[in-house]
Design a protein around this motif. Structure first.
Motif, mmCIF file in Angstrom:
data_model
loop_
_atom_site.group_PDB
_atom_site.id
_atom_site.type_symbol
_atom_site.label_atom_id
_atom_site.label_comp_id
_atom_site.label_asym_id
_atom_site.label_seq_id
_atom_site.Cartn_x
_atom_site.Cartn_y
_atom_site.Cartn_z
ATOM 1 N N ASP A 91 67.024 36.585 39.642
ATOM 2 C CA ASP A 91 66.620 37.408 38.487
ATOM 3 C C ASP A 91 67.199 36.922 37.149
ATOM 4 O O ASP A 91 67.524 37.723 36.275
ATOM 5 C CB ASP A 91 67.010 38.887 38.701
ATOM 6 N N ARG A 103 64.870 38.164 34.500
ATOM 7 C CA ARG A 103 64.365 39.536 34.614
ATOM 8 C C ARG A 103 65.438 40.469 34.076
ATOM 9 O O ARG A 103 66.589 40.394 34.489
ATOM 10 C CB ARG A 103 64.023 39.887 36.066
ATOM 11 N N CYS A 104 65.012 41.307 33.132
ATOM 12 C CA CYS A 104 65.973 42.202 32.485
ATOM 13 C C CYS A 104 66.247 43.411 33.385
ATOM 14 O O CYS A 104 65.325 43.947 33.987
ATOM 15 C CB CYS A 104 65.385 42.653 31.158
ATOM 16 N N LYS A 153 63.982 46.110 32.817
ATOM 17 C CA LYS A 153 62.607 45.851 33.253
ATOM 18 C C LYS A 153 61.595 45.650 32.117
ATOM 19 O O LYS A 153 60.401 45.822 32.309
ATOM 20 C CB LYS A 153 62.106 46.944 34.209
ATOM 21 N N ASP A 154 62.075 45.322 30.920
ATOM 22 C CA ASP A 154 61.105 44.994 29.865
ATOM 23 C C ASP A 154 60.719 43.512 29.951
ATOM 24 O O ASP A 154 59.560 43.157 29.797
ATOM 25 C CB ASP A 154 61.603 45.389 28.462
ATOM 26 N N ILE A 171 60.031 40.656 32.445
ATOM 27 C CA ILE A 171 59.796 40.683 33.901
ATOM 28 C C ILE A 171 59.755 39.292 34.532
ATOM 29 O O ILE A 171 59.495 39.172 35.716
ATOM 30 C CB ILE A 171 58.505 41.460 34.247
ATOM 31 N N GLN A 176 55.445 45.091 29.106
ATOM 32 C CA GLN A 176 56.549 44.177 29.411
ATOM 33 C C GLN A 176 56.326 42.795 28.772
ATOM 34 O O GLN A 176 55.244 42.480 28.301
ATOM 35 C CB GLN A 176 56.682 43.993 30.925
#
Ligand SMILES: [Zn+2]
Length: 290
Positions: free
Chosen positions: A214, A217-218, A221-222, A224, A249
């Motif tokens: 990840d 990946r924030c 979840k903004d 992705i 996103q």
């Protein structure tokens, strides 16, 4: 739908998998950091045994200092006429890219409005300042390397003619010290950025690396992922039905001038109008509403 994977394989390693005459030799290509390598373009279906080998060679060569098997990749998606006819929504992507970015020309952003983890979504606080002579003249949509989107006067006119909903067009200025505005180009801003990207949309670093740690990946979840690896699925409840809408996103990363970007979705009506006018500077893919 048929998916074809296109790899820019480093010539130095190409013979480990491909015959001398396989693919198309492209010569020198520039990588990040001003490094140049010679590459060849090779197209493969995912069920070709060589496809899996590309991933294995990439993982192997990556262990060497500065090593890589392919310098770039792309997934081409081909649709039947029936699939295009039945589609409820399309993704507008592969938009023509140019430099310098707005930030290089004096455009300012409020970085404090961006996500504190992934830095996506900083608000533009000035008009878009751009060297508009650098926008590719043959295109109707183009983006800077920072994801600022500009459209031609021709495309803006098309929106008016067809009563297309969902977009604003803002003036572009050459530099902060001049009030002159471009007559040919406008900044494109989507009214809505609520379209929620959902599973089974797949993101990752490249076709053989789904970013299991990840890295891109924030936690909020903004942001992705770094890249999109599959077609896109959008939650039907989140789509407001306008002819053009941006995703909630972001994909990509923040670094130097680069900023994470939203996806742009368009209605079949807008796609038909764009096709009829033969506008240029982008590609379409089917986007799924579920
Ligand atoms: Zn974030």
């Amino acid at each position: 739908m048929q998916e074809i994977y296109e790899f820019r394989v480093q010539e130095q390693h190409a013979s480990r998998l491909f015959a001398p005459d396989e693919g198309e030799k492209l010569g020198w290509t520039k990588l990040f950091g001003d490094k140049f390598v010679t590459v060849r373009k090779v197209k493969l279906y995912a069920d070709d045994p060589k496809f899996k080998r590309v991933g294995e060679l990439e993982a192997l060569i990556k262990k060497e200092p500065h090593g890589f098997f392919f310098a770039g990749w792309n997934i081409l998606r081909r649709y039947t006429a029936d699939e295009l006819e039945k589609a409820e929504l399309f993704l507008l992507h592969h938009v023509a890219t140019f430099e310098p970015s707005g930030e290089n020309c004096g455009t300012q952003y409020d970085e404090s409005s961006a996500c504190r983890h992934c830095q996506a979504g900083a608000r533009q606080t000035t008009p878009l300042f751009l060297d508009w002579k650098r926008i590719p003249k043959s295109k109707d949509i183009a983006r800077t390397i920072a994801g600022e989107i500009v459209v031609s006067a021709r495309l803006m006119k098309l929106f008016k003619q067809h009563s297309i909903t969902g977009a604003k067009f803002l003036p572009i200025r050459h530099r902060p010290a001049s009030s002159a505005e471009s007559k040919d180009w406008f900044q494109f801003v989507a009214d809505s950025s609520d379209a929620l990207i959902i599973a089974p949309t797949k993101t990752g670093i490249h076709p053989f690396d789904e970013d299991l740690s990840d890295e891109y990946r924030c936690p909020l979840k903004d942001q992705i992922g770094l890249n999109r690896l599959s077609e896109v699925w959008i939650s039907r409840a989140s789509y407001n039905g306008s002819d053009i809408a941006a995703s909630r996103q972001f994909l990509g990363r923040r670094g130097g001038l680069l900023r994470p970007e939203r996806l742009l979705l368009i209605s079949p009506k807008l796609r038909r109008a764009i096709e009829a006018e033969k506008l240029k500077g982008f590609k379409f893919e089917v986007a799924h509403l579920i």
